[in-house]
Motif scaffolding. Sequence first.
Motif, PDB file in Angstrom:
ATOM      1  N   THR A 239       0.842  -1.204   0.000  1.00 56.19           N
ATOM      2  CA  THR A 239       0.000   0.000   0.000  1.00 56.19           C
ATOM      3  C   THR A 239       0.875   1.253   0.000  1.00 56.19           C
ATOM      4  N   ILE A 240       0.249   2.380  -0.251  1.00 57.66           N
ATOM      5  CA  ILE A 240       0.947   3.671  -0.198  1.00 57.66           C
ATOM      6  C   ILE A 240       1.584   3.857   1.185  1.00 57.66           C
ATOM      7  N   GLY A 241       0.820   3.574   2.231  1.00 55.83           N
ATOM      8  CA  GLY A 241       1.327   3.721   3.591  1.00 55.83           C
ATOM      9  C   GLY A 241       2.540   2.849   3.862  1.00 55.83           C
ATOM     10  N   GLN A 242       2.496   1.606   3.399  1.00 61.49           N
ATOM     11  CA  GLN A 242       3.639   0.705   3.585  1.00 61.49           C
ATOM     12  C   GLN A 242       4.856   1.189   2.799  1.00 61.49           C
ATOM     13  N   ALA A 243       4.623   1.661   1.587  1.00 62.65           N
ATOM     14  CA  ALA A 243       5.728   2.189   0.776  1.00 62.65           C
ATOM     15  C   ALA A 243       6.338   3.418   1.444  1.00 62.65           C
ATOM     16  N   GLU A 244       5.497   4.319   1.911  1.00 69.18           N
ATOM     17  CA  GLU A 244       6.014   5.519   2.577  1.00 69.18           C
ATOM     18  C   GLU A 244       6.805   5.169   3.827  1.00 69.18           C
ATOM     19  N   GLU A 245       6.379   4.140   4.541  1.00 68.75           N
ATOM     20  CA  GLU A 245       7.125   3.682   5.718  1.00 68.75           C
ATOM     21  C   GLU A 245       8.517   3.191   5.317  1.00 68.75           C
ATOM     22  N   LEU A 246       8.602   2.426   4.238  1.00 67.52           N
ATOM     23  CA  LEU A 246       9.898   1.942   3.758  1.00 67.52           C
ATOM     24  C   LEU A 246      10.796   3.098   3.326  1.00 67.52           C
ATOM     25  N   PHE A 247      10.197   4.132   2.747  1.00 66.27           N
ATOM     26  CA  PHE A 247      10.973   5.283   2.297  1.00 66.27           C
ATOM     27  C   PHE A 247      11.494   6.147   3.447  1.00 66.27           C
ATOM     28  N   THR A 248      11.073   5.880   4.686  1.00 63.89           N
ATOM     29  CA  THR A 248      11.640   6.640   5.813  1.00 63.89           C
ATOM     30  C   THR A 248      13.093   6.249   6.054  1.00 63.89           C
ATOM     31  N   ASP A 249      13.512   5.087   5.543  1.00 63.47           N
ATOM     32  CA  ASP A 249      14.923   4.680   5.602  1.00 63.47           C
ATOM     33  C   ASP A 249      15.666   5.454   4.518  1.00 63.47           C
ATOM     34  N   GLU A 250      16.628   6.257   4.901  1.00 64.84           N
ATOM     35  CA  GLU A 250      17.342   7.109   3.930  1.00 64.84           C
ATOM     36  C   GLU A 250      18.096   6.322   2.872  1.00 64.84           C
ATOM     37  N   HIS A 251      18.323   5.030   3.087  1.00 67.18           N
ATOM     38  CA  HIS A 251      19.028   4.212   2.103  1.00 67.18           C
ATOM     39  C   HIS A 251      18.094   3.578   1.084  1.00 67.18           C
ATOM     40  N   VAL A 252      16.791   3.706   1.302  1.00 63.83           N
ATOM     41  CA  VAL A 252      15.820   3.146   0.349  1.00 63.83           C
ATOM     42  C   VAL A 252      15.438   4.252  -0.623  1.00 63.83           C
ATOM     43  N   HIS A 253      15.794   4.043  -1.886  1.00 66.00           N
ATOM     44  CA  HIS A 253      15.519   5.042  -2.918  1.00 66.00           C
ATOM     45  C   HIS A 253      14.523   4.550  -3.955  1.00 66.00           C
ATOM     46  N   MET A 254      14.518   3.238  -4.167  1.00 67.06           N
ATOM     47  CA  MET A 254      13.624   2.644  -5.160  1.00 67.06           C
ATOM     48  C   MET A 254      13.067   1.349  -4.592  1.00 67.06           C
ATOM     49  N   LEU A 255      11.757   1.185  -4.702  1.00 70.55           N
ATOM     50  CA  LEU A 255      11.122  -0.065  -4.324  1.00 70.55           C
ATOM     51  C   LEU A 255      10.872  -0.879  -5.585  1.00 70.55           C
ATOM     52  N   LEU A 256      11.218  -2.152  -5.527  1.00 64.72           N
ATOM     53  CA  LEU A 256      11.027  -3.051  -6.653  1.00 64.72           C
ATOM     54  C   LEU A 256       9.802  -3.909  -6.359  1.00 64.72           C
ATOM     55  N   LEU A 257       8.721  -3.667  -7.081  1.00 70.16           N
ATOM     56  CA  LEU A 257       7.464  -4.393  -6.877  1.00 70.16           C
ATOM     57  C   LEU A 257       7.489  -5.674  -7.706  1.00 70.16           C
TER      58      LEU A 257
END
Length: 145
Positions: free
Chosen positions: A34-52
């Motif tokens: 979900t958008i919320g889960q993705a935004e949570e992952l993006f709080t880690d400064e080392h996460v720049h791209m999520l691979l779905l």
Amino acid sequence: MKANRKARDENYLAGKQVRDVMINYPKRVDSTITIGQAEELFTDEHVHMLLLVENQQLVGTLLRTDLHNTPLPAELPAKPFSVLNGRWIHADHDAVDLLAWMSTQRIRRLAVADETLNLKGLVCLKRTGTGFCSNADVQGRASSA
């Protein structure tokens, strides 16, 4: 100094392909995120791209900027906001050519997939723009976290 480093890295990359410089085990997320889960992952400064992914197949990529044009409800699926076109490359692409292209286009991450979009890895351009992140770089950051 940067020009010398770039020349050294290009010499090191001579004859290499994307498969030789990619991160072999990038973080993957299920395509039902979900958008919320993705935004949570993006709080880690080392996460720049999520691979779905669905099974092992790449179905989209998400950058922070894909989600921040307008406020979105956290429960919405993120997949419709993901992008595939222009965000992946074949593993047999020339690494020197890719380094030059990514540097000029100011692209720092590309998924690596085969012709049927089975995810193989991730290429990550270093902040300096002179080379690619390695598996050791990623493991070092993970162990220091």
